[in-house]
Every structure is written in structure tokens, then in C-alpha cells.
Write an enzyme that holds these catalytic residues in place. Sequence first.
Site, mmCIF file in Angstrom:
data_model
loop_
_atom_site.group_PDB
_atom_site.id
_atom_site.type_symbol
_atom_site.label_atom_id
_atom_site.label_comp_id
_atom_site.label_asym_id
_atom_site.label_seq_id
_atom_site.Cartn_x
_atom_site.Cartn_y
_atom_site.Cartn_z
ATOM 1 N N LYS A 11 1.282 -1.337 0.095
ATOM 2 C CA LYS A 11 -0.216 0.164 0.250
ATOM 3 C C LYS A 11 0.935 1.008 0.220
ATOM 4 O O LYS A 11 1.900 1.235 0.985
ATOM 5 C CB LYS A 11 -0.803 0.043 1.302
ATOM 6 N N THR A 56 -4.154 -5.305 0.313
ATOM 7 C CA THR A 56 -3.263 -3.737 0.833
ATOM 8 C C THR A 56 -4.198 -2.910 1.842
ATOM 9 O O THR A 56 -3.734 -1.631 2.341
ATOM 10 C CB THR A 56 -3.659 -3.187 -0.607
ATOM 11 N N ARG A 176 31.719 32.749 -7.009
ATOM 12 C CA ARG A 176 29.944 32.849 -8.523
ATOM 13 C C ARG A 176 28.416 31.945 -7.000
ATOM 14 O O ARG A 176 29.252 31.868 -5.877
ATOM 15 C CB ARG A 176 29.747 31.489 -9.188
ATOM 16 N N GLN A 219 31.529 19.098 -6.063
ATOM 17 C CA GLN A 219 31.736 18.262 -5.334
ATOM 18 C C GLN A 219 32.605 17.816 -4.619
ATOM 19 O O GLN A 219 32.360 17.143 -3.130
ATOM 20 C CB GLN A 219 33.189 16.991 -6.890
ATOM 21 N N HIS A 247 20.960 26.528 -11.254
ATOM 22 C CA HIS A 247 22.354 27.789 -11.666
ATOM 23 C C HIS A 247 21.266 28.778 -11.516
ATOM 24 O O HIS A 247 20.410 29.507 -12.772
ATOM 25 C CB HIS A 247 22.235 27.228 -13.466
#
Length: 297
Positions: A11, A56, A176, A219, A247
Site C-alpha cells: 500500500k 493492501t 559564483r 563535488q 544555476h
Amino acid sequence: MPVLGHTQYGKAEVRVVRLFRDTDPHGIADHNVSVALSGDFADTHLSGDNSRVLTTDAIKNTVNAFAKEHGDAARTPEMFGLVLARHFTELPQVARARVNLETYPWRRLDAGGVPHPHAFARDGSHVRTTTVTRTADDAEWVVSGIRGLTVLKTTDSEFHGFLTERYTTLAPTDDRVMATEVTAQWWHGTLPDDPDAAHVAVLDALTSAFAGHHSLALQQTLFAMGSAALTAVPGIGEIRLSLPNKHHFLVDLSPFGLDNPGEVFHADDRPYGLIEATVRRDDTPDPGDAFDPGQGW
């Protein structure tokens, strides 16, 4: 000749809100619970024999009833998932139960500058996630997490020195905007006594590392965030992070005679870079089925 492969059923998205009125102030736990069972259910596929099938509807009813009968466990998704998974694997035909929970945080409202004992507002900053997997031979894995946590820093982020070739057009930058929407899942090698406190500790570690880390690449920031989470909660064996770039592109205002020294940006939702990695302890055991493809990211 066709043969039956892996099957599971259950379910999905049983929405249960559990109020705790036995204390003052009141408490609230808001879960969206999905249960998947696998095991000896081939006959229902092959011959229509449903004698081993737990309906279910019964799964849904169990979730709701357990929210009452196991109220203390229902306060935290990790414990609620465990009591449900343990119950379903008591059925002899069930080889594995997987319980996925989305938990929606609420914060207490103030009244006249004082926290109100029974008034709340939904905290939309993120969704708390939990997956509990249990097998019939009593193996258990508990994986906590978050999704939908959007974070941004206006500076302290660089990206340069990358590989350039025929199709490279991106210019290097030493300043940035860096923004991402954090999805994280961490496997508890040892389940903490207080899962709520551990969740807060991981969330604080992830956001503090994001904020305080001078980034040379998303990263690198990912690894710093994962390492901070492992330090914050020693029982975590590994953490998986998925960080899409959100971005922000500097808008060219020169046609209007305006300078734009990093102040006005266009937020673009696609296409986007997608950075994913696992950070694990060097001595942690293999989590095995905790991160199998049925759950993965």
C-alpha cells in the site's frame, strides 16, 4: 517460456497524522507511509490463488491502527517504520518488508511571543525521509534522510581548472553563486537512542558545512558535507548525497546602460548539473540490502 521474476506489492502513501494530547504542550507527527512486501506470493500471479495475500487494505488499516497502538514509536519515523516492518515479517509468507516514510515537519506557533501549546505551522523547508527494511531472518536496515532542502551561498564558491576541449564553453570563475537542492540518505550502522536528535544533528552538520566551506567545486563541498554528517553522528555508516546545480546566471544589463557587478541573476531550472556521491567510513561494513535498487537514488 515466460517465468516470474521479482515481485512485491503493498500500500502506497497512507497519510497518517498522529496527535499527542496526553502531554502539554501537545505534539504532532505527520507521516506518509508506503509499505512493500515480497516473498511467497507467486501463486497470485500464476494461478490467481490469493490465499497468501494480505490485502493492501489490511496494510493501510495496520498503519493507522499502529499509529494508535504504538504511539510512542509513531513519534519518530525510524521507530514507526521498525514496528511496522517487524509486524509484517511475522507473516510466514513474507520474506522482506520495506517501509518508506515521508515525514512533514511542523513548528510550534508563538502567541504573544510565547510558544503556543497546541498551534502549529507546517515547516516547508524540507521533507524528512526514512526507509526501514527487514527480512524474515531478522536482518534490519534503517536509512534516514531529507529531500527538498534548497540552500544557496552568494560567494565563497569557485570553479576553474577544469578540462577544456572542443565543446567547452563555460568560463572559469573565482566567484559564483552556488545553490543546490539537497537529497541525502544516511544508513545507521547503529540506530541512535534518539533518532530525532540525530536527525537534527545531521541537518545542522550538512547546512553548516555548506555554509562554512570555501568551495572549489560542488563535488568538494559534497564531500565536506558528508564528512561533517559522519562526524556529527558516530553511528552513521555512510551517507549518500545528491546535489543538483541550481544555476544562477548573471543578467547582461549593458543594453540598458547598467552595470551588474554580481547583483541581478536569472535562476534557470534546466538543464542542470547533477553531483552524486557516497561518503562512508573506511571501516564501515557493506550496508548490503539497505541501498538496493528498489530504494536507490
